[in-house]
Design a protein around this motif. Sequence first.
Motif, PDB file in Angstrom:
ATOM      1  N   GLY A   1       7.182  -2.717 -12.159  1.00 19.31           N
ATOM      2  CA  GLY A   1       7.376  -3.231 -10.811  1.00 19.31           C
ATOM      3  C   GLY A   1       7.156  -4.733 -10.752  1.00 19.31           C
ATOM      4  O   GLY A   1       7.964  -5.459 -10.173  1.00 19.31           O
ATOM      5  N   ILE A   2       6.057  -5.213 -11.369  1.00 17.67           N
ATOM      6  CA  ILE A   2       5.791  -6.656 -11.371  1.00 17.67           C
ATOM      7  C   ILE A   2       6.990  -7.413 -11.923  1.00 17.67           C
ATOM      8  O   ILE A   2       7.400  -8.446 -11.395  1.00 17.67           O
ATOM      9  CB  ILE A   2       4.557  -6.974 -12.247  1.00 17.67           C
ATOM     10  CG1 ILE A   2       3.301  -6.400 -11.642  1.00 17.67           C
ATOM     11  CG2 ILE A   2       4.395  -8.469 -12.438  1.00 17.67           C
ATOM     12  CD1 ILE A   2       2.110  -6.516 -12.548  1.00 17.67           C
TER      13      ILE A   2
ATOM     14  N   LEU B   1       5.048  -7.798  -5.121  1.00 15.55           N
ATOM     15  CA  LEU B   1       4.459  -8.262  -6.373  1.00 15.55           C
ATOM     16  C   LEU B   1       2.960  -8.024  -6.356  1.00 15.55           C
ATOM     17  O   LEU B   1       2.379  -7.494  -7.314  1.00 15.55           O
ATOM     18  CB  LEU B   1       4.762  -9.752  -6.557  1.00 15.55           C
ATOM     19  CG  LEU B   1       4.174 -10.416  -7.780  1.00 15.55           C
ATOM     20  CD1 LEU B   1       4.890  -9.945  -9.012  1.00 15.55           C
ATOM     21  CD2 LEU B   1       4.269 -11.914  -7.683  1.00 15.55           C
ATOM     22  N   TYR B   2       2.320  -8.354  -5.223  1.00 20.92           N
ATOM     23  CA  TYR B   2       0.876  -8.144  -5.095  1.00 20.92           C
ATOM     24  C   TYR B   2       0.527  -6.668  -5.234  1.00 20.92           C
ATOM     25  O   TYR B   2      -0.443  -6.318  -5.911  1.00 20.92           O
ATOM     26  CB  TYR B   2       0.394  -8.697  -3.749  1.00 20.92           C
ATOM     27  CG  TYR B   2      -0.854  -8.048  -3.237  1.00 20.92           C
ATOM     28  CD1 TYR B   2      -2.087  -8.372  -3.783  1.00 20.92           C
ATOM     29  CD2 TYR B   2      -0.797  -7.077  -2.253  1.00 20.92           C
ATOM     30  CE1 TYR B   2      -3.234  -7.748  -3.340  1.00 20.92           C
ATOM     31  CE2 TYR B   2      -1.940  -6.463  -1.808  1.00 20.92           C
ATOM     32  CZ  TYR B   2      -3.150  -6.792  -2.358  1.00 20.92           C
ATOM     33  OH  TYR B   2      -4.284  -6.159  -1.928  1.00 20.92           O
TER      34      TYR B   2
ATOM     35  N   MET C   1      -4.547 -14.749  -3.665  1.00 20.80           N
ATOM     36  CA  MET C   1      -3.107 -14.539  -3.620  1.00 20.80           C
ATOM     37  C   MET C   1      -2.655 -14.151  -2.212  1.00 20.80           C
ATOM     38  O   MET C   1      -1.656 -14.667  -1.705  1.00 20.80           O
ATOM     39  CB  MET C   1      -2.771 -13.423  -4.600  1.00 20.80           C
ATOM     40  CG  MET C   1      -1.487 -13.597  -5.334  1.00 20.80           C
ATOM     41  SD  MET C   1      -1.341 -12.333  -6.566  1.00 20.80           S
ATOM     42  CE  MET C   1      -1.816 -13.202  -8.019  1.00 20.80           C
ATOM     43  N   LEU C   2      -3.435 -13.268  -1.562  1.00 25.67           N
ATOM     44  CA  LEU C   2      -3.081 -12.835  -0.210  1.00 25.67           C
ATOM     45  C   LEU C   2      -3.146 -13.994   0.779  1.00 25.67           C
ATOM     46  O   LEU C   2      -2.285 -14.111   1.659  1.00 25.67           O
ATOM     47  CB  LEU C   2      -4.035 -11.736   0.254  1.00 25.67           C
ATOM     48  CG  LEU C   2      -3.774 -10.348  -0.299  1.00 25.67           C
ATOM     49  CD1 LEU C   2      -4.914  -9.434   0.017  1.00 25.67           C
ATOM     50  CD2 LEU C   2      -2.491  -9.808   0.302  1.00 25.67           C
TER      51      LEU C   2
ATOM     52  N   GLY D   1       4.769   1.904  -3.357  1.00 22.77           N
ATOM     53  CA  GLY D   1       3.572   1.343  -3.977  1.00 22.77           C
ATOM     54  C   GLY D   1       2.306   1.989  -3.451  1.00 22.77           C
ATOM     55  O   GLY D   1       1.385   2.267  -4.214  1.00 22.77           O
ATOM     56  N   GLN D   2       2.270   2.273  -2.145  1.00 23.26           N
ATOM     57  CA  GLN D   2       1.094   2.944  -1.580  1.00 23.26           C
ATOM     58  C   GLN D   2       0.897   4.313  -2.200  1.00 23.26           C
ATOM     59  O   GLN D   2      -0.223   4.689  -2.564  1.00 23.26           O
ATOM     60  CB  GLN D   2       1.267   3.124  -0.070  1.00 23.26           C
ATOM     61  CG  GLN D   2       1.093   1.855   0.713  1.00 23.26           C
ATOM     62  CD  GLN D   2       1.153   2.128   2.202  1.00 23.26           C
ATOM     63  OE1 GLN D   2       0.821   3.199   2.645  1.00 23.26           O
ATOM     64  NE2 GLN D   2       1.584   1.149   2.960  1.00 23.26           N
ATOM     65  N   ILE D   3       2.010   5.055  -2.353  1.00 20.66           N
ATOM     66  CA  ILE D   3       1.892   6.396  -2.944  1.00 20.66           C
ATOM     67  C   ILE D   3       1.363   6.283  -4.371  1.00 20.66           C
ATOM     68  O   ILE D   3       0.463   7.015  -4.787  1.00 20.66           O
ATOM     69  CB  ILE D   3       3.263   7.101  -2.928  1.00 20.66           C
ATOM     70  CG1 ILE D   3       3.746   7.258  -1.495  1.00 20.66           C
ATOM     71  CG2 ILE D   3       3.179   8.448  -3.599  1.00 20.66           C
ATOM     72  CD1 ILE D   3       5.177   7.700  -1.405  1.00 20.66           C
ATOM     73  N   ILE D   4       1.911   5.305  -5.124  1.00 21.64           N
ATOM     74  CA  ILE D   4       1.515   5.184  -6.528  1.00 21.64           C
ATOM     75  C   ILE D   4       0.044   4.794  -6.640  1.00 21.64           C
ATOM     76  O   ILE D   4      -0.697   5.328  -7.464  1.00 21.64           O
ATOM     77  CB  ILE D   4       2.415   4.167  -7.249  1.00 21.64           C
ATOM     78  CG1 ILE D   4       3.843   4.694  -7.299  1.00 21.64           C
ATOM     79  CG2 ILE D   4       1.932   3.918  -8.655  1.00 21.64           C
ATOM     80  CD1 ILE D   4       4.850   3.670  -7.668  1.00 21.64           C
ATOM     81  N   ILE D   5      -0.390   3.856  -5.773  1.00 21.39           N
ATOM     82  CA  ILE D   5      -1.792   3.427  -5.921  1.00 21.39           C
ATOM     83  C   ILE D   5      -2.743   4.532  -5.469  1.00 21.39           C
ATOM     84  O   ILE D   5      -3.829   4.696  -6.037  1.00 21.39           O
ATOM     85  CB  ILE D   5      -2.045   2.088  -5.201  1.00 21.39           C
ATOM     86  CG1 ILE D   5      -3.297   1.448  -5.806  1.00 21.39           C
ATOM     87  CG2 ILE D   5      -2.236   2.250  -3.713  1.00 21.39           C
ATOM     88  CD1 ILE D   5      -3.410   0.003  -5.622  1.00 21.39           C
ATOM     89  N   LEU D   6      -2.313   5.365  -4.513  1.00 20.94           N
ATOM     90  CA  LEU D   6      -3.160   6.502  -4.143  1.00 20.94           C
ATOM     91  C   LEU D   6      -3.292   7.479  -5.303  1.00 20.94           C
ATOM     92  O   LEU D   6      -4.379   7.981  -5.590  1.00 20.94           O
ATOM     93  CB  LEU D   6      -2.588   7.210  -2.908  1.00 20.94           C
ATOM     94  CG  LEU D   6      -2.857   6.491  -1.595  1.00 20.94           C
ATOM     95  CD1 LEU D   6      -2.122   7.153  -0.459  1.00 20.94           C
ATOM     96  CD2 LEU D   6      -4.344   6.461  -1.303  1.00 20.94           C
TER      97      LEU D   6
END
Lengths: 477, 162, 101
Positions: A116-117, A126-127, A167-168, B140-145
Motif C-alpha cells: 500500500g505504501i 500513505l499514513y 506526519m499528521l 485500511g481500517q479493516i486491515i489495521i483492525l
Amino acid sequence: MYSSLILLPFLSVIALNLPFRNLMKKLAFVVCLLVLLVQISLIVCPSICIWSNDLDIFGSFLQFNFAVDNLSRVMLFCIGIVLLAALFVQRYIIDDEERIFNFVNVLLLILIGMDGIVMVRDIFSLYIFLEITAVGSFILIGFNKDVDAFEAAFKYIILSVVATVLMLSSIALLLIVSGSTSFSSISDALKTSPDSLLISSAVAIFLCACFIKAGLIPFHGWLADTYSAAPAAVSVLLAGIVTKTVGAYTLIRIVNSVFGFESSINSLLLVIGIISIVIGALAALGQRDFKRMLAYSSISQVGYIILGLGCGTTLGLAGAVFHLFNHSIFKTLLFVNSAAVELETGTTDMNGLSGLSKKMPFTAMTSVVASLSAAGIPPLSGFWSKLIIIMALWMSGFYVYAVIAILASVLTLAYFLSLQRMVFFGRLKEDSANIKEAGLGLMFPALILALIIVAVGLFFPFIINTFILPAGNILGG
Amino acid sequence: MSVDIIILFTFIMAALWTVMTRSLLRSAIGLALTSAILSIIMFRLNSPLAAVFELSVCSGLISVLFISTISLTHPLTQKEVLEHMRERLARFWLLPFIVIVLGITLSLIDIRPVIKLPLPETVKDVRVVLWNLRQVDVMGQIIILLTGVFGVVILFKERVKK
Amino acid sequence: MRLFWSYGLFISILCIIGFYCILVTYNLIRALVGLEILIKAATLLIIVAGYITGHEALAQSLVITLIVIEAVVITVAVGIVLGIRSHNNSLDARKIRNLKG
C-alpha cells in the motif's frame, strides 16, 4: 490490475482464518509462499499474469486509485524477495505449527501495508499503510516474548508514534493550503500558493518524521536496539525492507511527487545524509555485536540513499533508487547469515566467535559477497549504485560531499573486513567442534540473494537501461 | 469565540492535570476527561460525527484499556508513595512554568500566514466522503483492525498458554 | 486566519505537554499517556484545518480513521508494556535500560 497486490494477501488472511483451522495451519506457509511468488512474478513479467483479469471483478466496485511507476516496481520486487527470505528463516528456526501460522498472518498484513505504501497516491492513505506496517512490526519484534525485544519494541513504538504525529500535523497544515490530501492536488497548491511560514513548517515537519522512520542520525536511537534485539527473521524483515520502505521510500516519493526539489530541501537532505554516512560508519567500527554492527551499517547506507536524493537530479534519483534496491538485497543476505551464525553458535557477540569459515564455508562465502557489495567493490552491484550517486554529486557540483562519500566508503570496507576477520576467518576456537553448516532452509535464500548481487553487478549495463534510469525518470510509467 | 477560548483553556488544564497528577489511575481518568472536552470542541467546529467517535473510542475504550492495565500492577506502599511524590515533583515542577511562559509569549506573537484558502468542498456528507471517495481508508481500517486482533492473539494469548 | 492562530496556540502548548511527559517520565504507562496527548493535538489540528477551509466532511472522515488506528496502536503498546512487566515485575523505565541505545 495492481490493486490485486492488496486484495490477494487480504483474501488469503481471511481464508486462513476461516474454519478448518487445523488444515489451514498446515497450509499457512505454502499460502504465504504462493502470495509472495505471485507478487514477484507479476513484477518481473506482467504479461504472464492472465489471472489478474479475474481479480478485476473486485477492482470494479472498489475504486482504489493506486498507481504504479518504475520506482514502485523496484520496491514491490524488493518487498517480495525480502519477505520470502524472512519467511524461510522463520520456518527454519521455528517448528511449531501454531506459531508459524501466527507469523504468516502478521507477515501477510505487513505485506499489505508495504504494498500500500508503495502504490498509494494520497498522503493520508500513505499514513494509514505506514501505521499498518508499523503495528505489524511491533507485534513481530515481541514475537519471541524476549525481554530485550519487548524493550526495543517499546522504544520503537514511542518514536514511531511521535513520527506519525508529526506526519499528521504536516498533513493537517497541507490540508489548509490545498484542501485535499492527494499528491497531485497538494503539489499543485504548493506551486501556486505564496511562500509562507505555514508551508515551510509543514515540509520541515514531514521530512523530520521521515528521518525518524528511516533511523537517520539525529533520530537513530531506536534502530540499533530494535535490529539487535528482534528475533532473527524479524531482523531480516526490518533491516531488509521495512525501515527502507517506511523511511527512505516515503522520503523519495514525497520529495519527488509532492514537495519538489528546492534548494533548501536539497541541502537539508545532503547534510543529514552525509552526517548519517560518516557517524553510522564510525559507530559501526566500534561495535562488537554482529547484528548491532549491521544496524549501524544500515544507518550509514541509508545515508547514501538520502545523499543521492539530495542531488535533486535524475541521475541522483536513479542512484538513490538503485542503492535502495542493492541495500535491501545485501543487508537481507547479511542478516540471514547472522541468523545462521546465531542459530549454530548461540551468540552474536563477535568476541566469542572466530574462524567459522572452516565450519560454515557457505555462510562465510555469501557474507563475503554481501560485504564486498556493501563496501562498493567492483563488479558487485553495490559498486555501481555508489558510483552513480558519487557521479551525480560531482556533476551537480557538490565536490565536498562526493569526496566525503568516497572516503566513507573506505570506512565501510574497514568495518566489514573487521567483521569478516573476527567472525569467519582467523583461528577456530577449540570448543566449537560441534558447529556445523546451517541447513538448506537458510542456504537457499542466501544463495538466491548472493546470485542476485552478482548478477546485477555483472549485467549492470543491461539493468541500468531497462530499470534504473527509467526509475530515475519517475513520472513516466 | 469567548466560549471557545474558555473550553480550550479547560482542555489545556485537563491535559496538564493528566500529566502532573501523582496517581496513574487519576492520570487515566484525566485522559478520558481531556478526550471528552476535545469532543466538545469538535462538536463546536461542525464535526459532530468525529466528536461521537472521539467520545466513544478515546474517552471510553482507551480509558478502559488503561485502567485495566493499571489495575494489573501492584499498588505502592505508603512509604513508597511519599518517596515517589518527592521524586516526581523534582522532575515535573518545570512543566506548568513552561506552559504559562509559552502561552503568554505565543499569545503576544500574532502570526497571520498569507495563504490562499482552497475552495470549499462540493460533497458535504461524511458518509459519502468516507464510503465513496476514501475506500482505501476504509480498507485500511479493516486491515489495521485485523492486525490488532493478531497482536492481541500473539501478545496476550500465547503467554497464557505458556 | 486569526482563528487558526488562536487554536494553533493551544495546540502547540498541548504538544509541549505531551513531549515533556514522554521525555521526563520513568513510567511506561505514563509515556503512553503522553503519546495519547500528542495524538489528541494532531486530531484537533486536522479538525481545525477542516473547519477553516470548509472541508469538514473530509476532515471528519480522516479523524474517524485516525481514531481507529490510534485505538489499535495503543492496544498493541499496552500488550508490549504488560510483556515487559511480566518479565521484571515493574513499570519503571529505569529498570529496563539494558539496551545501549
